[in-house]
Design an enzyme around this catalytic site. Structure first.
Site, PDB file in Angstrom:
ATOM      1  N   SER A   1       0.806  -1.220   0.000  1.00 50.03           N
ATOM      2  CA  SER A   1       0.000   0.000   0.000  1.00 50.03           C
ATOM      3  C   SER A   1       0.841   1.272   0.000  1.00 50.03           C
ATOM      4  O   SER A   1       0.434   2.290  -0.572  1.00 50.03           O
ATOM      5  CB  SER A   1      -0.968   0.004   1.193  1.00 50.03           C
ATOM      6  OG  SER A   1      -0.268  -0.171   2.401  1.00 50.03           O
TER       7      SER A   1
ATOM      8  N   HIS B   1       1.219   4.781   4.425  1.00 49.24           N
ATOM      9  CA  HIS B   1       0.374   5.440   3.430  1.00 49.24           C
ATOM     10  C   HIS B   1       0.792   6.896   3.233  1.00 49.24           C
ATOM     11  O   HIS B   1       0.935   7.368   2.099  1.00 49.24           O
ATOM     12  CB  HIS B   1      -1.083   5.374   3.876  1.00 49.24           C
ATOM     13  CG  HIS B   1      -1.708   4.024   3.732  1.00 49.24           C
ATOM     14  ND1 HIS B   1      -3.073   3.815   3.753  1.00 49.24           N
ATOM     15  CD2 HIS B   1      -1.145   2.803   3.551  1.00 49.24           C
ATOM     16  CE1 HIS B   1      -3.327   2.540   3.596  1.00 49.24           C
ATOM     17  NE2 HIS B   1      -2.171   1.897   3.488  1.00 49.24           N
TER      18      HIS B   1
END
Length: 199
Positions: free
Chosen positions: A126, A177
């Site tokens: 991610s 992230h």
């Protein structure tokens, strides 16, 4: 731009880097579920374990990018890569796409190591995926003619939703992230504002 109309063979031929990365995701996932393979061994050797990184196992800053904790985790990240990766691979080329993807993932993992406690364990791509979002944002900031108005709206909407979900969902590596996104924006700014960028 984000609609896939290619056949399977065409996709592999047009977007080899995206195809290879997704292939590695799937391959490693199936290794973890084969009864003849000691699945815990893969995670023990490749997962991002901050304590082991501190002890000198620096490959763990890279390997978590292609390792996932389950089918849904692998499927979601692979789907995101298939959706948003091909356009960038075509726009910036294979080499720069690899630099963007893995630099974003590694930066996310380094930030995770520096900010999270030594007991923290993580896997997943991610951070690298958010690096792609960051690069698209850089395109909007520096080379907006490369994206249509509709695609710009799609990217901004999905990036905003993904960022919001980062803070409301459980078991999310918020650090990865955020720093993946920032790294993507920075790399995009460098690539897109360099005279020899070739866009």
């Amino acid at each position: 731009m984000f609609t896939r109309t290619e056949s399977f063979r065409e996709f592999i031929r047009y977007y080899p880097i995206v195809s290879i990365i997704v292939g590695v995701h799937v391959f490693l996932y199936f290794l973890t579920i084969l009864p003849i393979f000691p699945n815990r061994l893969l995670f023990e050797k490749l997962a991002g374990v901050n304590l082991y990184i501190a002890a000198g196992e620096y490959w763990r800053l890279v390997t978590p990018i292609v390792l996932h904790s389950g089918f849904s985790h692998m499927l979601f990240n692979s789907f995101s890569l298939v959706l948003f990766g091909p356009a960038l691979e075509r726009i910036i080329g294979k080499k720069k796409f690899m630099i963007l993807y893995f630099s974003s993932g590694i930066a996310a993992n380094i930030a995770t190591f520096l900010i999270k406690p030594l007991t923290f364990i993580h896997v997943g791509s991610s951070g690298a995926i958010f690096g792609l979002f960051g690069f698209y944002i850089a395109i909007i900031l520096f080379k907006k003619h490369l994206l249509s108005k509709q695609n710009t709206q799609i990217i901004l909407t999905i990036s905003a939703i993904s960022l919001i979900m980062t803070f409301v969902q459980d078991n999310i590596n918020v650090t990865a992230h955020i720093f993946g996104l920032i790294t993507g924006i920075v790399i995009g700014a460098v690539f897109l504002t360099t005279e020899k960028a070739g866009f």
